[in-house]
Write an enzyme that holds these catalytic residues in place. Structure first.
Site, PDB file in Angstrom:
ATOM      1  N   SER A 168     -36.121  12.620 -59.372  1.00  0.00           N
ATOM      2  CA  SER A 168     -35.506  13.768 -59.886  1.00  0.00           C
ATOM      3  C   SER A 168     -34.981  13.687 -61.438  1.00  0.00           C
ATOM      4  CB  SER A 168     -34.377  14.339 -59.135  1.00  0.00           C
ATOM      5  OG  SER A 168     -34.770  14.840 -57.818  1.00  0.00           O
TER       6      SER A 168
ATOM      7  N   HIS B 164     -42.788  16.117 -59.417  1.00  0.00           N
ATOM      8  CA  HIS B 164     -41.444  16.554 -58.574  1.00  0.00           C
ATOM      9  C   HIS B 164     -41.415  17.817 -57.944  1.00  0.00           C
ATOM     10  CE1 HIS B 164     -37.084  17.787 -59.496  1.00  0.00           C
ATOM     11  NE2 HIS B 164     -37.081  16.638 -59.012  1.00  0.00           N
TER      12      HIS B 164
ATOM     13  N   GLU C 279     -43.097  20.548 -60.265  1.00  0.00           N
ATOM     14  CA  GLU C 279     -42.980  20.179 -61.778  1.00  0.00           C
ATOM     15  C   GLU C 279     -43.834  18.764 -62.110  1.00  0.00           C
ATOM     16  OE1 GLU C 279     -38.725  19.583 -62.469  1.00  0.00           O
ATOM     17  OE2 GLU C 279     -38.665  21.331 -63.491  1.00  0.00           O
TER      18      GLU C 279
ATOM     19  N   ASN D  34     -33.857  21.181 -63.035  1.00  0.00           N
ATOM     20  CA  ASN D  34     -32.546  20.508 -62.851  1.00  0.00           C
ATOM     21  C   ASN D  34     -31.501  20.637 -64.022  1.00  0.00           C
ATOM     22  OD1 ASN D  34     -32.837  20.115 -60.048  1.00  0.00           O
ATOM     23  ND2 ASN D  34     -33.642  18.172 -60.137  1.00  0.00           N
TER      24      ASN D  34
HETATM   25  P1  NAD Z   1     -33.985   9.586 -49.069  1.00  0.00           P
HETATM   26  O1  NAD Z   1     -32.702   8.447 -48.964  1.00  0.00           O
HETATM   27  O2  NAD Z   1     -33.693  10.631 -47.791  1.00  0.00           O
HETATM   28  O3  NAD Z   1     -35.235   8.818 -48.661  1.00  0.00           O
HETATM   29  C1  NAD Z   1     -35.592   7.581 -49.208  1.00  0.00           C
HETATM   30  C2  NAD Z   1     -36.607   6.740 -48.557  1.00  0.00           C
HETATM   31  O4  NAD Z   1     -37.048   5.680 -49.189  1.00  0.00           O
HETATM   32  C3  NAD Z   1     -35.711   6.165 -47.125  1.00  0.00           C
HETATM   33  O5  NAD Z   1     -36.127   6.724 -45.944  1.00  0.00           O
HETATM   34  C4  NAD Z   1     -35.934   4.768 -47.465  1.00  0.00           C
HETATM   35  O6  NAD Z   1     -35.938   3.938 -46.201  1.00  0.00           O
HETATM   36  C5  NAD Z   1     -36.945   4.740 -48.166  1.00  0.00           C
HETATM   37  N1  NAD Z   1     -37.218   3.450 -49.038  1.00  0.00           N
HETATM   38  C6  NAD Z   1     -36.421   2.963 -49.922  1.00  0.00           C
HETATM   39  N2  NAD Z   1     -36.900   1.787 -50.434  1.00  0.00           N
HETATM   40  C7  NAD Z   1     -38.157   1.471 -50.117  1.00  0.00           C
HETATM   41  C8  NAD Z   1     -39.350   0.627 -50.308  1.00  0.00           C
HETATM   42  N3  NAD Z   1     -39.048  -0.191 -51.031  1.00  0.00           N
HETATM   43  N4  NAD Z   1     -40.489   0.859 -49.647  1.00  0.00           N
HETATM   44  C9  NAD Z   1     -40.539   2.060 -48.918  1.00  0.00           C
HETATM   45  N5  NAD Z   1     -39.449   2.750 -48.731  1.00  0.00           N
HETATM   46  C10 NAD Z   1     -38.412   2.541 -49.104  1.00  0.00           C
HETATM   47  O7  NAD Z   1     -33.986  10.245 -50.297  1.00  0.00           O
HETATM   48  P2  NAD Z   1     -34.713  11.579 -50.757  1.00  0.00           P
HETATM   49  O8  NAD Z   1     -33.797  12.709 -50.868  1.00  0.00           O
HETATM   50  O9  NAD Z   1     -36.138  11.752 -49.925  1.00  0.00           O
HETATM   51  O10 NAD Z   1     -35.192  11.190 -52.162  1.00  0.00           O
HETATM   52  C11 NAD Z   1     -36.258  10.450 -52.363  1.00  0.00           C
HETATM   53  C12 NAD Z   1     -36.643  10.724 -53.866  1.00  0.00           C
HETATM   54  O11 NAD Z   1     -37.109  12.045 -54.028  1.00  0.00           O
HETATM   55  C13 NAD Z   1     -35.538  10.515 -55.020  1.00  0.00           C
HETATM   56  O12 NAD Z   1     -36.125   9.939 -56.067  1.00  0.00           O
HETATM   57  C14 NAD Z   1     -35.074  11.802 -55.230  1.00  0.00           C
HETATM   58  O13 NAD Z   1     -34.432  11.794 -56.642  1.00  0.00           O
HETATM   59  C15 NAD Z   1     -36.073  12.482 -55.293  1.00  0.00           C
HETATM   60  N6  NAD Z   1     -35.988  14.071 -54.959  1.00  0.00           N
HETATM   61  C16 NAD Z   1     -35.206  14.407 -54.145  1.00  0.00           C
HETATM   62  C17 NAD Z   1     -34.883  15.783 -53.842  1.00  0.00           C
HETATM   63  C18 NAD Z   1     -33.854  16.016 -52.701  1.00  0.00           C
HETATM   64  O14 NAD Z   1     -33.448  17.155 -52.637  1.00  0.00           O
HETATM   65  N7  NAD Z   1     -33.496  15.250 -51.816  1.00  0.00           N
HETATM   66  C19 NAD Z   1     -35.669  16.461 -54.483  1.00  0.00           C
HETATM   67  C20 NAD Z   1     -36.556  16.150 -55.401  1.00  0.00           C
HETATM   68  C21 NAD Z   1     -36.785  14.911 -55.719  1.00  0.00           C
END
Ligand code: NAD
Ligand code: T1G
Length: 668
Positions: A404, A425, A437, A475
């Site tokens: 993000s 994104h 995005e 964002n």
């Molecule tokens: P989250 O914490 O829910 O999930 C992240 C996952 O990644 C976890 O399950 C973790 O176990 C796993 N992980 C961490 N290190 C790892 C590795 N080395 N190998 C494999 N898996 C691994 O986080 P999220 O909310 O799903 O966000 C994930 C990404 O998406 C971030 O970059 C975030 O900025 C982006 N994002 C989030 C949102 C939102 O609203 N939550 C929206 C758009 C983008």
């Protein structure tokens, strides 16, 4: 454009050929008008089949003609001419018969269709109502309940349903033209049904109209056309045909020039321009048949579900076996919900899950076409993941990050074959939100960029290309919107007033209640991360709340208090105390002024994004806000809204002259 006539014995076949969707342009209406006269005068012809070349039956009036004065022959007159022709007409439908297309088919004595055809009255999605008898003839075939649903929702019905409710007379398996001709010949051997205009609609069930008015108003969320469409159907069912036709036409002409119709037409064309950027016209996308997602958390599970919904197999990679199980459980929960809501059958859900392989072994990625990373928003974690991907994936495998806020270039630094790297994104929940995005780096190959757009199309997403800056497009505007909302609170405007103002403008919820729902800590951690990197990030009111342990609903309180187990926001004395020192009461603002201010601030940030080349066109920014943040479609988006407000309006809304980039955009 052509309207051609062929003769098969005593059956004439009128074929329309007006690519791309056989829209009812003036020339096409004239061609049909003339065909009725010619065939009525032909003594050898006993019936007429109306069919279309290309991919669809008539998809409606030509939307590009809407901004211009209506030209003869007017569609209602053409439909009446077909309806009262000496020879019965049979509409032979494939693809979609929509709007004016369905209205022409309703003027025919019969309607037949292939199984994959769809028929609908989508006019309300353009801020208008049918203008050629759609709300008057439809209830005469399908009754008040079905006609009201079609006219107020704009949703088409598939052929099988159309047959069941009486909208069509037969489904043609095999060749449509031959089947329609055979249907016409058979129909001539029996007494003809009355023209639709002469049929009486069945009365509506007791209490239907009052209940429907309440339901439609709730679903419309400020859009005007659906309720007006219901009025038209009600007139058609409770009054006589001629009066109902006049009422519908008057309503159509009234809405046709409305702000909401202009806004929805803007969105219609913006949504068709965004998925096909002119810069990619001659670029071939790389085929994507196999995929992987790294990280099975909130986003990873949603992205995996979106890929599965498009029929793509997915390898879901997690850190360890426990995390793999959790990731699969997250995905299973998505499909359990879909089954509970009746969106999927148990078997379909099982099939979706069967297409996912959970593992910790990156070797499983050796031959995938596309990998989407969705691990923790930490640069070290992401770079380690891409180092592995760079080592184990094919050199032509597309590698994407779902970050993000991190700079994709920093994530991809040192990656072999950086031409295959891109930002994709998604928005949460990733299997629901349409916005995607697409964020290329300077190294991203055009073919990979085209693959991103092709993926969006196959996922049913709305792709918008974004340049790299903090927050890309959506964002970044969200951050500006939240800061502007906090500025109003600092001027003494009540938090609840700001939220009420934005709900009144048409958003599902205001900026503060939305933060309480999503969690204040996500943005707080972004700000703290940036501060730790030495960036100058101003103190926000939200920081004060998070530091006081108020992260939103998940901690029982954020901007509002929440009673245990209750999600209803309650204005908080604690928050008032925490923020008291930050507030210097100003002159106060009514809700309209609050909303105008905040939308103008969004547009000002959007204009800067456009001027910096982060967005390619202002209509893309509108799509980002509509499909990613719930900006009401019938407002057209913040940029459309600002352009129509003009310099003077925006100066009033902002309480100052708009920034040069916004002023320049408006004066273009
Ligand atoms: P989250 O914490 O829910 O999930 C992240 C996952 O990644 C976890 O399950 C973790 O176990 C796993 N992980 C961490 N290190 C790892 C590795 N080395 N190998 C494999 N898996 C691994 O986080 P999220 O909310 O799903 O966000 C994930 C990404 O998406 C971030 O970059 C975030 O900025 C982006 N994002 C989030 C949102 C939102 O609203 N939550 C929206 C758009 C983008
Ligand atoms: N008029 C003009 N152009 C249209 C059009 C229309 N009605 N519909 C589509 N196009 C163009 C579109 O801009 C694009 O152009 C190309 O066709 C392919 O569209 C009197 C007043 C039919 C289901 O609302 O729902 O009738 O970008 O990418 O995904 O009561 O188009 O290629 O140059 O969407 O296969 C009512 C709107 C009008 C139908 C096909 N009708 N269209 O989807 O292709 S109001 C509609 C659609 C009316 C009467 C009232 C879809 C589609 P370009 P596409 P698609």
């Amino acid at each position: 454009m052509t309207v051609s006539i062929a003769r098969e014995g005593t059956i004439a076949v009128v074929t329309i050929d007006n690519p791309p969707v056989n829209a009812l342009s003036q020339a096409l209406r004239q061609g049909l008008w003339d065909a009725v006269g010619a065939l009525d005068a032909d003594p050898d012809i006993r019936a007429v089949v109306l069919i279309c070349a290309g991919r669809t039956f008539i998809a409606g009036a030509d939307v590009s003609e809407f901004g211009k004065p209506p030209m003869e022959p007017h569609l209602p007159d053409l439909v009446a001419r077909i309806e009262t022709a000496a020879k019965p007409w049979i509409a032979a439908i494939h693809g979609s018969a929509l709007g004016g297309g369905l209205e022409v088919a309703l003027g025919c004595r019969f309607r037949v269709a292939v199984p994959s055809a769809a028929l609908g009255l989508p006019e309300v999605t353009l801020g208008i109502v049918p203008g050629a008898g759609g709300t008057v003839r439809t209830p005469r075939l399908v009754g008040a309940v079905e006609a009201a649903a079609m006219a107020t929702s704009g949703k088409p019905v598939k052929a099988a349903r159309a047959l069941a409710i009486g909208l069509i007379d037969q489904i043609i398996d095999g060749d449509l033209r031959a089947g329609a001709v055979a249907f016409a010949e058979a129909a001539l051997n029996a007494p003809l049904p009355a023209p639709v205009c002469a049929r009486d609609p069945a009365p509506a069930p007791e209490g239907f109209w009052a209940a429907q008015e309440a339901a439609v108003a709730k679903a419309a969320k400020g859009a005007v056309a659906p309720l007006r469409a219901l009025d038209c159907v009600k007139r058609a069912v409770t009054g006589d045909f001629t009066a109902a036709m006049a009422f519908e036409r008057e309503t159509f002409l009234d809405l046709r020039g409305s702000d909401q119709a202009a806004a929805l037409r803007h969105v219609f064309f913006a949504e068709r321009a965004a998925p096909r950027p002119s810069t990619l016209k001659d670029v071939t996308a790389r085929p994507i048949a196999t995929t992987a997602v790294i990280g099975g958390g909130t986003m990873g599970a949603g992205i995996a579900a979106a890929l599965r919904d498009a029929g793509l197999p997915v390898v879901l990679i997690e850190r360890d076996d426990t995390a793999v199980a959790r990731g699969l459980a997250n995905l299973g929960a998505i499909y359990d919900g879909a089954v509970k809501r009746g969106r999927l059958s148990e078997a379909q859900a099982a099939d979706r899950m069967a297409g996912v392989t959970g593992t910790t072994d990156y070797a499983a990625l050796a031959d995938v076409d596309l990998v989407i990373e969705a691990v923790f928003e930490e640069i070290g974690v992401k770079r380690a993941v891409f180092a592995e991907l760079g080592r184990l994936c094919r050199p032509d495998a597309i590698l994407a990050t779902n970050t993000s806020y991190l700079d994709p270039r920093a994530i991809a630094e040192g990656l072999p074959h950086p031409d295959r790297f891109i930002g994709l994104h998604f928005f949460s929940p990733a299997n629901v939100m349409k916005l995607l995005e697409i964020v290329p780096t300077a190294d991203t190959a055009p073919q990979v960029l085209a693959s991103g757009f092709a993926l969006a199309r196959s996922l049913g997403k709305m792709p918008v290309q974004a340049g790299i800056c903090d927050g890309f497009i959506g964002n970044r505007i969200l951050k500006r919107y939240r800061a502007a909302a906090e500025a109003l609170v600092r001027e003494g405007i009540a938090i609840a007033e700001v939220d009420a103002a934005m709900r009144g403008f048409g958003l599902a919820m205001g900026p503060f209640e939305a933060q309480d729902l999503g969690g204040l800590d996500i943005a707080f951690l972004q700000r703290e991360g940036a501060r730790a990197r030495g960036e100058d990030v101003p103190e926000m009111l939200g920081d004060i709340l998070v530091r006081a342990g108020r992260k939103g609903q998940k901690t029982g309180g954020g901007w509002y208090d929440y009673a245990p187990g209750d999600r209803k926001p309650v204005p908080s004395d604690t928050v008032a105390g925490l923020l008291a020192a930050q507030i210097t009461p100003g002159a106060g603002m009514d809700r309209a002024a609050i909303a105008a201010r905040l939308v103008a601030e969004m547009a000002e940030e959007g204009a800067a994004i456009l001027a910096e080349g982060i967005a390619q066109k202002s209509s893309d920014i509108d799509l980002v806000k509509i499909h990613g943040y719930g900006f009401p479609r019938w407002r057209g988006g913040p940029m459309f809204h600002a352009i129509r407000r003009g310099i003077d309006g925006l100066t009033q809304d902002l309480g100052r002259a708009p920034a040069p980039a916004l002023a320049a955009l408006i004066q273009r």
